[in-house]
Design a protein around this motif. Sequence first.
Motif, PDB file in Angstrom:
ATOM      1  N   THR A 168      39.476  41.638  53.132  1.00  0.00           N
ATOM      2  CA  THR A 168      40.876  41.547  51.797  1.00  0.00           C
ATOM      3  C   THR A 168      40.603  40.405  51.293  1.00  0.00           C
ATOM      4  OG1 THR A 168      42.910  41.786  53.311  1.00  0.00           O
ATOM      5  CG2 THR A 168      41.453  43.740  52.646  1.00  0.00           C
ATOM      6  N   ALA A 169      40.718  39.221  51.744  1.00  0.00           N
ATOM      7  CA  ALA A 169      41.544  38.011  51.431  1.00  0.00           C
ATOM      8  C   ALA A 169      40.113  37.140  50.464  1.00  0.00           C
ATOM      9  CB  ALA A 169      41.562  36.777  52.204  1.00  0.00           C
ATOM     10  N   MET A 170      39.063  37.710  51.389  1.00  0.00           N
ATOM     11  CA  MET A 170      37.440  37.153  50.807  1.00  0.00           C
ATOM     12  C   MET A 170      37.089  37.931  49.105  1.00  0.00           C
ATOM     13  SD  MET A 170      34.090  36.227  53.209  1.00  0.00           S
ATOM     14  CE  MET A 170      35.150  36.676  55.323  1.00  0.00           C
ATOM     15  N   GLY A 171      37.186  39.629  49.525  1.00  0.00           N
ATOM     16  CA  GLY A 171      37.590  40.618  47.997  1.00  0.00           C
ATOM     17  C   GLY A 171      38.253  39.905  47.136  1.00  0.00           C
ATOM     18  N   ALA A 172      39.027  39.221  47.588  1.00  0.00           N
ATOM     19  CA  ALA A 172      40.613  39.122  46.303  1.00  0.00           C
ATOM     20  C   ALA A 172      39.555  37.828  45.654  1.00  0.00           C
ATOM     21  CB  ALA A 172      41.960  38.897  47.003  1.00  0.00           C
ATOM     22  N   ILE A 173      39.375  36.726  46.299  1.00  0.00           N
ATOM     23  CA  ILE A 173      39.424  35.569  45.924  1.00  0.00           C
ATOM     24  C   ILE A 173      37.549  35.979  44.661  1.00  0.00           C
ATOM     25  CG2 ILE A 173      37.717  33.170  46.063  1.00  0.00           C
ATOM     26  CD1 ILE A 173      39.620  33.223  48.739  1.00  0.00           C
ATOM     27  N   VAL A 174      36.685  36.770  45.543  1.00  0.00           N
ATOM     28  CA  VAL A 174      35.742  37.473  44.981  1.00  0.00           C
ATOM     29  C   VAL A 174      36.421  37.856  43.513  1.00  0.00           C
ATOM     30  CG1 VAL A 174      33.645  39.117  44.500  1.00  0.00           C
ATOM     31  CG2 VAL A 174      33.744  37.585  46.673  1.00  0.00           C
ATOM     32  N   VAL A 175      37.041  38.827  42.971  1.00  0.00           N
ATOM     33  CA  VAL A 175      37.465  39.847  42.202  1.00  0.00           C
ATOM     34  C   VAL A 175      37.663  38.360  40.973  1.00  0.00           C
ATOM     35  CG1 VAL A 175      39.240  41.760  41.070  1.00  0.00           C
ATOM     36  CG2 VAL A 175      37.365  41.973  42.954  1.00  0.00           C
ATOM     37  N   ASN A 176      38.611  37.938  41.674  1.00  0.00           N
ATOM     38  CA  ASN A 176      40.329  36.648  40.723  1.00  0.00           C
ATOM     39  C   ASN A 176      38.655  35.977  40.374  1.00  0.00           C
ATOM     40  OD1 ASN A 176      42.774  36.143  39.705  1.00  0.00           O
ATOM     41  ND2 ASN A 176      41.650  34.533  40.885  1.00  0.00           N
ATOM     42  N   SER A 177      37.823  35.501  40.904  1.00  0.00           N
ATOM     43  CA  SER A 177      36.933  34.201  40.089  1.00  0.00           C
ATOM     44  C   SER A 177      36.161  35.167  39.819  1.00  0.00           C
ATOM     45  CB  SER A 177      36.258  33.733  41.252  1.00  0.00           C
ATOM     46  OG  SER A 177      35.356  34.108  41.659  1.00  0.00           O
ATOM     47  N   LEU A 178      35.476  36.520  39.449  1.00  0.00           N
ATOM     48  CA  LEU A 178      34.299  37.193  39.052  1.00  0.00           C
ATOM     49  C   LEU A 178      34.499  37.514  37.829  1.00  0.00           C
ATOM     50  CD1 LEU A 178      31.447  37.304  39.296  1.00  0.00           C
ATOM     51  CD2 LEU A 178      32.127  39.262  40.535  1.00  0.00           C
ATOM     52  N   PHE A 179      36.326  38.073  37.886  1.00  0.00           N
ATOM     53  CA  PHE A 179      36.174  39.144  36.368  1.00  0.00           C
ATOM     54  C   PHE A 179      37.515  38.211  35.496  1.00  0.00           C
ATOM     55  CE2 PHE A 179      34.735  41.767  39.060  1.00  0.00           C
ATOM     56  CZ  PHE A 179      33.427  42.798  38.274  1.00  0.00           C
ATOM     57  N   LEU A 180      37.922  37.378  36.277  1.00  0.00           N
ATOM     58  CA  LEU A 180      39.239  36.259  35.663  1.00  0.00           C
ATOM     59  C   LEU A 180      38.867  35.085  35.693  1.00  0.00           C
ATOM     60  CD1 LEU A 180      42.243  38.020  37.469  1.00  0.00           C
ATOM     61  CD2 LEU A 180      40.937  38.679  35.659  1.00  0.00           C
ATOM     62  N   ASP A 181      39.514  34.686  34.429  1.00  0.00           N
ATOM     63  CA  ASP A 181      39.219  32.979  34.789  1.00  0.00           C
ATOM     64  C   ASP A 181      39.861  32.460  34.264  1.00  0.00           C
ATOM     65  OD1 ASP A 181      38.131  30.421  33.912  1.00  0.00           O
ATOM     66  OD2 ASP A 181      36.451  31.273  32.070  1.00  0.00           O
ATOM     67  N   GLU A 182      41.064  31.445  34.115  1.00  0.00           N
ATOM     68  CA  GLU A 182      42.891  31.378  33.887  1.00  0.00           C
ATOM     69  C   GLU A 182      43.628  32.312  33.727  1.00  0.00           C
ATOM     70  OE1 GLU A 182      42.256  28.803  31.984  1.00  0.00           O
ATOM     71  OE2 GLU A 182      41.387  26.385  32.927  1.00  0.00           O
ATOM     72  N   ALA A 183      43.728  33.871  33.854  1.00  0.00           N
ATOM     73  CA  ALA A 183      44.567  35.031  34.434  1.00  0.00           C
ATOM     74  C   ALA A 183      43.759  35.617  33.162  1.00  0.00           C
ATOM     75  CB  ALA A 183      45.750  34.630  33.841  1.00  0.00           C
ATOM     76  N   GLN A 184      42.730  35.546  32.533  1.00  0.00           N
ATOM     77  CA  GLN A 184      41.919  36.052  31.113  1.00  0.00           C
ATOM     78  C   GLN A 184      41.041  37.338  31.681  1.00  0.00           C
ATOM     79  OE1 GLN A 184      44.377  37.070  28.345  1.00  0.00           O
ATOM     80  NE2 GLN A 184      45.302  35.905  29.771  1.00  0.00           N
ATOM     81  N   TRP A 185      40.577  38.025  31.598  1.00  0.00           N
ATOM     82  CA  TRP A 185      38.961  38.242  31.511  1.00  0.00           C
ATOM     83  C   TRP A 185      37.661  37.764  31.620  1.00  0.00           C
ATOM     84  CZ3 TRP A 185      39.550  43.043  34.149  1.00  0.00           C
ATOM     85  CH2 TRP A 185      40.690  43.138  34.354  1.00  0.00           C
ATOM     86  N   ARG A 186      37.143  37.518  32.717  1.00  0.00           N
ATOM     87  CA  ARG A 186      36.182  36.153  32.130  1.00  0.00           C
ATOM     88  C   ARG A 186      34.663  37.365  30.901  1.00  0.00           C
ATOM     89  NH1 ARG A 186      33.955  32.345  34.284  1.00  0.00           N
ATOM     90  NH2 ARG A 186      34.401  32.057  36.002  1.00  0.00           N
ATOM     91  N   ALA A 187      33.953  36.765  30.135  1.00  0.00           N
ATOM     92  CA  ALA A 187      33.200  37.401  29.157  1.00  0.00           C
ATOM     93  C   ALA A 187      31.530  37.807  30.376  1.00  0.00           C
ATOM     94  CB  ALA A 187      33.095  36.867  28.450  1.00  0.00           C
ATOM     95  N   PHE A 188      31.821  39.357  29.586  1.00  0.00           N
ATOM     96  CA  PHE A 188      30.208  39.719  30.713  1.00  0.00           C
ATOM     97  C   PHE A 188      28.572  38.729  30.854  1.00  0.00           C
ATOM     98  CE2 PHE A 188      26.662  41.563  31.729  1.00  0.00           C
ATOM     99  CZ  PHE A 188      27.384  42.560  32.342  1.00  0.00           C
ATOM    100  N   GLY A 189      28.082  38.405  32.027  1.00  0.00           N
ATOM    101  CA  GLY A 189      26.957  37.292  31.662  1.00  0.00           C
ATOM    102  C   GLY A 189      26.510  37.415  32.738  1.00  0.00           C
TER     103      GLY A 189
END
Lengths: 104, 312
Positions: A45-66
């Motif tokens: 869960t800890a690793m999953g949270a970090i993955v999801v947070n860094s992969l899909f979000l950038d400073e609390a906003q959605w990261r552009a697909f790429g």
Amino acid sequence: MRVFLIFLAAGIGTYLIRVSGIALLSNPEKIPPRVRRALSLVAPTAMGAIVVNSLFLDEAQWRAFGAWHLAALVAIGVALWRRSAGWSMVAGAVAFALLIVAGL
Amino acid sequence: MSVLWSLRSVRKVPSTIAAAPSSGVGSWDPRARLVPMTQPGPPSPESVSAAGRGAVLGIGRQQWADAWAGLKAIAPLMPGSVAFGLAFGALVPALGINSWTGLFASVSVVAGASQISIVESLRANAPAAIAVLTALIINARFALYSAALGPVFSAFPLRWKLGLAHLMTDQAAVVALQHVDTYPDPVRRRWFIVGGALPFVAVWVVGTVAGIVAGPVIPDSWQIGFIVPLMFIAVMVPGLKRPEDMVGLAVTAAVVLAAKGLPFGLNVIVGIVSGIVAGTLFAEWADASRARRGMHQQTVAEAAEHEAEGGL
């Protein structure tokens, strides 16, 4: 100094966690089953949270697909296929480099 | 770093192992290894005589040999430690963290996932308490290793227990647990363990230094930050096998994204706790179902084994 103190506190806390069972427990089976189960779920869960947070979000906003998402998909696919952290890292890094070079 | 070794041996951890005399560096007594053991596999006469032939740097030859065996056992996992150290080190100058502070972090915390979580918290301008709390929640998994290692270290002198505890990374703990039966003698066992654990932490620190030095020369266009999700994908995904992991992970992901508006990066800690609670409840339900069918419950050693498959 603030950052140093944060790492110092984390270091002390982590050491206390590490030494807790070694110093106090002679029979690990005394740990209640519910606590045991919860502890076994910390890593995914800890690793999953970090993955999801860094992969899909950038400073609390959605990261552009790429490139981030596509390279992550490659890494996940290889990890499931080979069940190997090393191959997953290599495949993800190579895919990411190629995608960056390709301008994604 | 995925560690896919069996820990069946730890379920035979000797609870009545004979306490050998304390024998640290420079005071080792070969007779200590001749204390009768309740477990098979005492040291051979050859190894005893080899130990008595002389010492290097005040450490007996047998201790060097056992430490070397520990090093060989953990060596295949070292490249991952270096790579992860590099990843953390590269993030240090990128966030304007003092290089010495970054080095201190790797020496004092010795846990990459939590160190990166602190960096992420700092990036989100989180209060210090939240940064530390998030890191400690991530490191709570070490309690499981510590519990499993309690009987393994029980005959060690206190200073060895306190020192080795700091070196117990996921990988070092697994290697120690795996070789319990191979080293029933507490003296030989502790030298085997330190021989693997200390160099493993050393290469982690070396990797951190290399990352700190190389970080500033890496162009922004390389987007070095991708190393964070990549590293955790590589470590986590190969170890995902249990249904409760999937449940916990799914709930964690959903909560992290749904709570993205929370300040200070609190969505991460809320997501982790939610996933743990959901996964635990699911596991209890699954265990109850298995119990009705007469299947066994998971032991601490089995839980530690699973934990090690995705640990850092």
